[in-house]
Design a protein around this motif. Structure first.
Motif, short mmCIF file in Angstrom:
data_model
loop_
_atom_site.label_atom_id
_atom_site.label_comp_id
_atom_site.label_asym_id
_atom_site.label_seq_id
_atom_site.Cartn_x
_atom_site.Cartn_y
_atom_site.Cartn_z
N LEU A 60 0.72 -1.16 0.00
CA LEU A 60 -0.11 -0.05 0.04
C LEU A 60 0.76 1.11 -0.01
O LEU A 60 0.69 2.21 -0.66
N ALA A 61 2.04 1.15 0.75
CA ALA A 61 2.84 2.48 0.72
C ALA A 61 3.50 2.58 -0.74
O ALA A 61 3.70 3.77 -1.07
N ALA A 62 3.77 1.55 -1.21
CA ALA A 62 4.46 1.61 -2.54
C ALA A 62 3.46 2.13 -3.58
O ALA A 62 3.73 2.97 -4.71
N LEU A 63 2.13 1.76 -3.47
CA LEU A 63 1.13 2.43 -4.39
C LEU A 63 0.84 3.90 -4.12
O LEU A 63 0.79 4.43 -5.03
N ARG A 64 1.07 4.31 -2.93
CA ARG A 64 1.07 5.55 -2.63
C ARG A 64 2.03 6.27 -3.26
O ARG A 64 2.10 7.41 -3.75
N THR A 65 3.31 5.67 -3.32
CA THR A 65 4.54 6.47 -3.75
C THR A 65 4.20 6.51 -5.52
O THR A 65 4.73 7.37 -5.71
#
Length: 464
Positions: A60-65
């Motif tokens: 999820l954090a990577a998708l946010r980035t």
């Protein structure tokens, strides 16, 4: 799909490494490649890598980035596909998805906690709980109207639940599809998330495979095809469809305020929104009284010539443009009606004196045309709604608590909203989904986790 016994004795890392290498060839378009791809995803599941909270939060954090690093690229793709202005595109596509990610990250640990369950006295002494576990490999089929949001918002739920996923973007939004195909493997765990581009043949080939859940957003015709394809495998399906979402306009309403909110909700994305107000059931004199307020609200929002408005989009293709312009003779034009096929521009249009059997009332409009249908009273409005398929949303502008009570008690819809069309889908604490012809299943926030998880019952009773 090839039987799982073909891969269970293989090393997962070797399988996914081979899978990654095939992306450099044209074999990714073949049915054999798809079967191998799904087998590799299933093999990865046996390693239990995707079940850890750290992996889920990391994805999820990577998708946010991805969304923040490539904001401009994605806005350019959305402008190319649908003529979306940067403010609207950011708010409804990128910003919406970022909010969904943040809401999920803030609460994911709590959502994943086992939940104790009470037991009847006859089973004591014992303990019981429920735990959420991933379904497995899920397929997300996205539509063209919000090609970024409606591909990634379901993916947020799938990843939060610990699944592997195949994302099928819409071929009718080719620039956004290409951006997703390029960027998702760079930011997400490419062992667990794959993107398949293409049109009907590619989607048909995907549907022939066995998935553990299929999430489809689109129209009812294709929804039936998805259900038929899922049936041999008993695959659970979420269908986010649409339909004609009515607006009830009650006497005594602040018509100027109602008109402004109607225009904002209806003409967002040039009307190409599944929950857009489809038509207005105007009670009594409100049918005539709302007309000048709607015309004023269109001019206030988009200027004297909406064709030059930076934040007013275009119709997705010529086929849909031709379908929409054929509906313009269904009533008296209050404002709008101008169109240009070469640029796929259709002005925000309001039609008055529309008959219930007019062409514009026979199908979901899915474009910037708002018909006003006069009705004598609330009884007639409720009967009109109930004689038709259950809508994805029902909207009402009213100052009457009795009207609100009756609409809640006497109608059925995916959502019921008073005073503000469309906005309910931006609240992640509310479930989003249809009923009957407007769909099945729900998502957003914790409801997405429910959709993409199996809630497992666990009972523990000592032997002594």
């Amino acid at each position: 799909m090839a039987p799982q016994t073909h891969t269970t004795d293989l090393d997962a890392a070797a399988v996914v490494d081979r899978l990654r290498r095939t992306f450099t060839t044209h074999r990714t378009t073949s049915p054999e490649w798809r079967r191998g791809q799904l087998a590799a995803l299933r093999t990865l599941l046996t390693t239990h890598r995707t079940t850890s909270p750290e992996w889920r939060r990391g994805q999820l954090a990577a998708l946010r980035t991805l969304l923040t690093d490539h904001r401009d690229d994605l806005l350019a793709a959305l402008a190319e596909d649908l003529g979306k202005g940067p403010e609207e595109a950011y708010r409804t596509e990128i910003g919406f998805t970022l909010h969904e990610i943040d809401h999920t990250l803030d609460r994911l640990d709590d959502w994943l906690e086992p939940r104790p369950a009470e037991l009847p006295e006859r089973l004591l002494p014992a303990t019981a709980r429920t735990v959420r576990e991933p379904l497995g490999v899920v397929l997300v089929i996205a539509p063209w109207n919000y090609p970024l949001q409606l591909a990634l918002a379901p993916l947020v739920g799938a990843l939060a639940a610990g699944n592997c996923a195949v994302v099928k973007p819409s071929e009718l939004a080719p620039a956004t599809s290409a951006a997703l195909a390029r960027l998702l493997p760079r930011y997400l765990d490419s062992d667990a998330v794959a993107v398949v581009e293409g049109a009907v043949p590619e989607t048909t080939a995907l549907l022939a495979q066995r998935f553990d859940h299929i999430f489809y957003t689109g129209n009812g015709t294709v929804g039936r095809i998805v259900l038929t394809a899922a049936a041999p495998h008993l695959t659970p399906v979420t269908l986010e469809l649409g339909g004609k979402s009515p607006v009830v306009l009650d006497p005594g309403t602040d018509l100027a305020a109602a008109a402004r909110r109607l225009v904002t909700g209806k003409f967002l994305n040039a009307g190409q929104t599944c929950v857009a107000p489809d038509y207005v059931l105007a009670i009594g004199d409100t049918a005539r009284e709302i007309e000048p307020h709607l015309a004023a609200a269109v001019r206030e929002t988009y200027g004297a010539d909406p064709a030059g408005a930076k934040e007013y989009g275009r119709i997705v293709n010529e086929r849909h443009f031709d379908r929409l312009t054929a509906l313009l003779d269904s009533g008296r034009t209050v404002i709008g009606g101008a169109h240009d096929r070469t640029t796929r521009y259709l002005a925000p249009t309001v039609l008055a004196d529309v008959a219930p059997d007019a062409p514009v009332m026979q199908e979901e409009i899915f474009g910037p045309i708002l018909p006003i249908v006069p009705v004598p009273d609330l009884d007639a409005a409720i009967a009109f709604i109930n004689e038709r398929d259950k809508p994805l949303a029902l909207y009402a502008f009213t100052a009457s608590e009795d009207t609100k009570r009756r609409l809640l008690a006497e109608t059925s819809s995916g959502a019921l909203t008073f005073g503000l069309p469309v906005a309910h889908l931006t609240a992640p604490e509310l479930p989003f989904g249809g009923v009957g012809e407007s769909g099945m299943g729900r998502y957003h926030g914790e409801y997405s986790l429910d959709t993409f998880s199996h809630t497992r019952a666990v009972l523990d009773k000592p032997l002594v």
